[in-house]
Design an enzyme around this catalytic site. Structure first.
Site, PDB file in Angstrom:
ATOM      1  N   GLU A 116       9.688 -10.711  19.418  1.00 54.97           N
ATOM      2  CA  GLU A 116      10.079  -9.644  18.492  1.00 54.97           C
ATOM      3  C   GLU A 116       8.896  -9.300  17.598  1.00 54.97           C
ATOM      4  OE1 GLU A 116      13.461 -10.891  16.124  1.00 54.97           O
ATOM      5  OE2 GLU A 116      14.358 -11.786  17.893  1.00 54.97           O
ATOM      6  N   LYS A 118       7.132  -8.979  14.087  1.00 57.56           N
ATOM      7  CA  LYS A 118       7.304  -9.636  12.796  1.00 57.56           C
ATOM      8  C   LYS A 118       7.177  -8.553  11.725  1.00 57.56           C
ATOM      9  CE  LYS A 118       6.062 -13.783  10.265  1.00 57.56           C
ATOM     10  NZ  LYS A 118       6.107 -13.271   8.932  1.00 57.56           N
ATOM     11  N   ASP A 120       7.134  -6.636   8.335  1.00 56.19           N
ATOM     12  CA  ASP A 120       6.580  -7.073   7.055  1.00 56.19           C
ATOM     13  C   ASP A 120       7.418  -6.526   5.895  1.00 56.19           C
ATOM     14  OD1 ASP A 120       4.945  -8.341   5.340  1.00 56.19           O
ATOM     15  OD2 ASP A 120       3.246  -6.992   5.561  1.00 56.19           O
ATOM     16  N   TYR A 233      18.342  -9.499  12.897  1.00 55.58           N
ATOM     17  CA  TYR A 233      17.824 -10.362  13.964  1.00 55.58           C
ATOM     18  C   TYR A 233      18.518 -11.717  14.098  1.00 55.58           C
ATOM     19  CZ  TYR A 233      14.639 -11.639  10.077  1.00 55.58           C
ATOM     20  OH  TYR A 233      14.114 -11.981   8.872  1.00 55.58           O
ATOM     21  N   LYS A 321       0.350 -14.527  13.986  1.00 56.79           N
ATOM     22  CA  LYS A 321      -0.074 -13.547  12.978  1.00 56.79           C
ATOM     23  C   LYS A 321      -1.324 -12.817  13.424  1.00 56.79           C
ATOM     24  CE  LYS A 321       0.811 -14.249   8.696  1.00 56.79           C
ATOM     25  NZ  LYS A 321       1.695 -13.975   7.589  1.00 56.79           N
ATOM     26  N   CYS A 416     -17.385   9.959 -19.474  1.00 55.28           N
ATOM     27  CA  CYS A 416     -16.656  10.395 -18.285  1.00 55.28           C
ATOM     28  C   CYS A 416     -17.636  11.057 -17.319  1.00 55.28           C
ATOM     29  CB  CYS A 416     -15.551  11.373 -18.685  1.00 55.28           C
ATOM     30  SG  CYS A 416     -14.812  12.208 -17.283  1.00 55.28           S
ATOM     31  N   CYS A 419     -16.748  15.068 -17.230  1.00 49.66           N
ATOM     32  CA  CYS A 419     -16.891  15.989 -18.359  1.00 49.66           C
ATOM     33  C   CYS A 419     -17.822  15.471 -19.452  1.00 49.66           C
ATOM     34  CB  CYS A 419     -15.530  16.318 -18.956  1.00 49.66           C
ATOM     35  SG  CYS A 419     -14.801  14.921 -19.840  1.00 49.66           S
ATOM     36  N   CYS A 434     -10.699   8.577 -19.779  1.00 51.68           N
ATOM     37  CA  CYS A 434     -11.304   9.745 -20.409  1.00 51.68           C
ATOM     38  C   CYS A 434     -10.190  10.397 -21.217  1.00 51.68           C
ATOM     39  CB  CYS A 434     -11.808  10.719 -19.342  1.00 51.68           C
ATOM     40  SG  CYS A 434     -12.198  12.340 -20.015  1.00 51.68           S
ATOM     41  N   CYS A 439     -10.583  17.795 -19.494  1.00 47.57           N
ATOM     42  CA  CYS A 439     -11.485  17.291 -18.451  1.00 47.57           C
ATOM     43  C   CYS A 439     -11.082  17.902 -17.099  1.00 47.57           C
ATOM     44  CB  CYS A 439     -11.404  15.767 -18.396  1.00 47.57           C
ATOM     45  SG  CYS A 439     -12.284  15.081 -16.990  1.00 47.57           S
TER      46      CYS A 439
HETATM   47  S1  IVH Z   1      13.403 -15.026  12.250  1.00 51.59           S
HETATM   48  C1  IVH Z   1      14.421 -19.267  11.243  1.00 51.59           C
HETATM   49  N1  IVH Z   1      12.527 -12.708  13.097  1.00 51.59           N
HETATM   50  O1  IVH Z   1       9.251 -13.619   8.638  1.00 51.59           O
HETATM   51  C2  IVH Z   1      14.114 -17.893  11.610  1.00 51.59           C
HETATM   52  N2  IVH Z   1      11.858 -13.458  10.944  1.00 51.59           N
HETATM   53  O2  IVH Z   1       7.658 -16.004   8.012  1.00 51.59           O
HETATM   54  C3  IVH Z   1      13.353 -17.144  10.582  1.00 51.59           C
HETATM   55  N3  IVH Z   1      10.432 -11.881   9.732  1.00 51.59           N
HETATM   56  O3  IVH Z   1      11.435 -15.068   6.313  1.00 51.59           O
HETATM   57  C4  IVH Z   1      13.482 -15.707  10.644  1.00 51.59           C
HETATM   58  N4  IVH Z   1      10.382 -10.333  11.290  1.00 51.59           N
HETATM   59  O4  IVH Z   1      11.431 -12.510   6.512  1.00 51.59           O
HETATM   60  C5  IVH Z   1      12.528 -13.602  12.103  1.00 51.59           C
HETATM   61  N5  IVH Z   1      11.818 -10.650  13.945  1.00 51.59           N
HETATM   62  C6  IVH Z   1      11.837 -11.554  12.966  1.00 51.59           C
HETATM   63  C7  IVH Z   1      11.143 -11.337  11.753  1.00 51.59           C
HETATM   64  C8  IVH Z   1      11.177 -12.325  10.770  1.00 51.59           C
HETATM   65  C9  IVH Z   1       9.984 -10.672  10.078  1.00 51.59           C
HETATM   66  C10 IVH Z   1      10.143 -12.556   8.451  1.00 51.59           C
HETATM   67  C11 IVH Z   1      11.349 -13.154   7.769  1.00 51.59           C
HETATM   68  C12 IVH Z   1      11.028 -14.599   7.558  1.00 51.59           C
HETATM   69  C13 IVH Z   1       9.530 -14.598   7.670  1.00 51.59           C
HETATM   70  C14 IVH Z   1       9.039 -15.951   8.102  1.00 51.59           C
END
Ligand code: IVH
Length: 673
Positions: A116, A118, A120, A233, A321, A416, A419, A434, A439
């Site tokens: 999946e 990740k 943010d 998820y 990551k 500035c 100006c 400023c 300006c």
């Molecule tokens: S699973 C035990 N799935 O990443 C399972 N987390 O670093 C933990 N996150 O706190 C969560 N995308 O906020 C899962 N597809 C995804 C995710 C995900 C982002 C975040 C989540 C978690 C953090 C962990």
């Protein structure tokens, strides 16, 4: 129930069903079937009906997404099972190590994984009872989170209620918990941050911080205006994973109407995982939201249980990551930019460097404190990062034998750069400013702010036009916009009869916009859209606002000493008063609907509970607020009165417990009248 009320109930339920369906099509699967206008019509019908029958309003009604009343804080709620984090890996080798451990611990080689994105954002747990959203809770410390239900209700992709047959079809029990990620799309983040910048408010460093700040807003009506999105998820029942395979969980969540990220894949080996990771390393640039890696999860639940957990992370899942999109380059110079509020921002001029597919030539250094923290000098080699931020930033100075240090220290100019006026740093503030109202750098920002969409809406008055207008001396302040003639416009580059006429029409149309827009457009520091609205309602005219003292200004909703002083200072300057007069003479709206507020209940706090016989909640709230009182959502020692109607629940108990005065609606009317 009388038959008319029954009819209304039926009609309300059928409208809700329709609206839920269209919300799902629009916000979850992104395939709307009706126009926005038609959707609004349905919503209006429902709102009207609910206003006529307040007893029929339920928390899962789509109308309740508008946000609740301000709350005094968030209640702490324990999680059904810990909300864990993930261990991180940064290379293919580390991933293979993880796979080896999975094989060893499980004693099997044939393990399927789900990959999946990740996302943010921030993780959020949603509890459903009988198919209805009961609670939304932040991760907190993993064991105990904060109840942010009122805010979560405003997120359009979170279903408030799921029909029983739909849950059944998806194979999900009526009481369950969903975990997922709440996030803000990158485009919305950039736009909202720019707005904050224009309003002189502090900006957020990245969409994740903005999301966290938004969901923890005490006033849910603010959250409602910000486009958050939620991807599910995990599905739990009594704190335990419900389905026997993770891939099945995701499909079931989708079938139940949750938004589940499309970019997921069931793979049968680490080779498949690595291919997925590589594929998204580049493609992630084209996603409408930020991701910082890939999450790999063991598909089979029984295997997950066998593998178990280390301290705070599962052994059955791992995050890969992506390296922060960064590059190393040299600082060739540091220049200073002047914004609309006069703030001076140091910007590093870089030797061009390619980062994540974009050539970066400038990076912000934010302010003098940041320059000192980094210890950066001109000529230094630095690491530049491009995150979800609007502008790339200098992350650190590189200091090794291949990257010799620079020598020239940056000094904030005393004048500035645009100006030449002396620059001021107010005691206790980070920023240098400023203070020259005229300006030209400020002027450009001021005009763009005034003309922008959502303020005076002068479409076509963008950077290139405004720059020309300022260059030719045609516009020296916002009032000059209204003196522009077709001849003026035709004298500029790229203007023909039709385009000039279009701009003039836009300028003409802007005169019809209401008073709050004009107030907002003036660009008074700290006065954003909401404050402008409150000011217009309170004073009812520009003249009354202009003549208000600091004390009177502070009587306005959400206006504290800092905002009040900023407004008073703005109008104390003669040039600003003249400007406002010219805007009025040009025909802009200088009067509005005054919403009279009494003082009888000034300083008194009320809580409403139960169903009132003669008032809807909103009507009762208005009555109290118009008399100068305040209505809050929960009972505390600070509450002066609890107004109890029929079927009053826990709030009434709490009032009795704390000894808060309990009154009925008649007494409320007497107090306010
Ligand atoms: S699973 C035990 N799935 O990443 C399972 N987390 O670093 C933990 N996150 O706190 C969560 N995308 O906020 C899962 N597809 C995804 C995710 C995900 C982002 C975040 C989540 C978690 C953090 C962990």
């Amino acid at each position: 129930m009388p038959s008319a009320a029954k009819d209304a109930e039926k009609k309300i339920e059928s409208l809700r069903e329709k609206i839920r369906h269209h919300e799902y099509l629009y916000y979850v699967v992104d395939q709307p079937e009706i126009s926005d206008g038609d959707f609004d019509k349905l919503m209006r019908q429902l709102k009207d009906l609910e206003a006529e029958h307040p007893a029929l309003v339920t928390p899962d009604s789509p109308t309740q997404r508008v946000g609740g009343k301000p709350r005094e804080g968030f209640v702490k709620v324990p999680h059904s099972s810990p909300m864990l984090s993930l261990d991180n890996t940064y290379s293919e080798e580390e991933l293979r190590d993880w796979e080896r451990r999975v094989h060893e611990l499980s004693g099997r080689q044939d393990v399927d994984y789900v990959c999946e994105l990740k996302l943010d954002g921030m993780s959020l747990a949603l509890t459903y009872e009988d198919g209805k959203l009961a609670r939304g809770v932040t991760r907190g410390d993993g064991s105990v989170g904060e109840d942010v239900t009122l805010n979560v209700r405003t997120v359009r992709s979170v279903p408030l209620s799921i029909p029983k047959d739909r849950l059944k079809k998806a194979g999900i029990p009526p009481d369950f918990e969903v975990r997922g990620e709440l996030l803000m799309p990158t485009a919305a983040f950039k736009k909202l941050n720019q707005e904050r910048e224009r309003e002189g408010l502090p900006t957020f460093a990245n969409p994740r911080n903005f999301t966290a700040g938004t969901v923890r807003q005490l006033d849910a009506s603010v959250t409602a205006q910000r486009p958050l999105d939620y991807f599910a998820y995990m599905l739990l029942e009594n704190g335990r994973t419900y389905f026997d395979h993770h891939a099945k969980t995701l499909d079931a969540l989708e079938a139940a109407g949750f938004k589940v990220n499309q970019h997921r894949k069931l793979v049968h080996s680490m080779g498949g995982v690595w291919a997925f990771i590589q594929q998204w390393a580049e493609k992630r640039e084209s996603l409408p939201y930020e991701i910082d890696g890939i999450v790999v999860k063991v598909d089979r639940t029984s295997l997950q249980d066998e593998l178990g957990y280390t301290g705070k992370a599962p052994r059955w899942a791992i995050a890969y990551k992506y390296a922060a999109r960064a590059g190393i380059t040299k600082i060739e110079g540091i220049r200073v930019q002047v914004g609309r509020t006069g703030k001076l921002t140091p910007v590093a001029e870089l030797a061009p460097v390619l980062i994540g597919g974009t050539t970066v030539r400038n990076a912000t250094l934010h302010n003098m404190d940041e320059i000192e923290r980094l210890g950066v000098k001109i000529g230094d080699w630095v690491q530049v990062e491009r995150g979800g931020d609007v502008i790339p930033k200098v992350a650190k100075v590189i200091d090794d034998k291949d990257h010799p240090r620079g020598h020239e220290a940056f000094v904030m100019p005393e004048k500035c750069p645009v100006c030449g006026t002396k620059v001021v740093r107010t005691e206790g503030e980070v920023d240098y400013r400023c203070v020259n109202a005229n300006c030209p750098a400020k002027l450009m920002g001021t005009i763009l702010h005034f003309a922008s969409r959502g303020i005076m809406n002068i479409d076509g008055m963008g950077e290139s036009l405004v720059a020309q207008l300022i260059d030719r001396g045609l516009v020296k302040n916002v009032a000059d916009i209204y003196d522009l003639t077709k001849k003026d416009l035709l004298s500029l580059d790229r203007f023909a009869d039709k385009s000039a006429q279009n701009i003039l029409d836009e300028i003409q149309n802007s005169k019809k916009l209401p008073l709050e827009r004009v107030i907002y457009g003036l660009g008074i520091r700290f006065v954003g859209e909401r404050t402008a609205q409150f000011l217009a309602e309170h004073f009812g005219s520009m003249e009354a606002l202009e003549n208000a003292g600091v004390e009177e200004l502070q009587a306005v909703n959400e206006v504290g000493p800092r905002i009040a002083e900023s407004i008073a200072e703005f109008f104390s300057i003669k040039a600003n008063r003249e400007l406002v007069k010219r805007l009025g003479d040009a025909g802009l709206t200088m009067r509005g609907q005054r919403k009279e507020r009494g003082t009888k209940l000034a300083g008194k706090t009320f809580v409403l509970t139960g169903t009132l016989a003669h008032f809807t909640r909103d009507e009762a709230k208005k009555l109290i607020e118009d008399a100068g009182g305040k209505v809050t959502g929960s009972v505390s020692k600070k509450t002066d009165y609890v107004v109890a109607g029929d079927d009053a629940g826990s709030k009434l108990d709490k009032a009795k417990e704390l000894g808060v005065a309990v009154i009925d609606e008649k007494e409320m009317e007497q107090l306010a009248g």
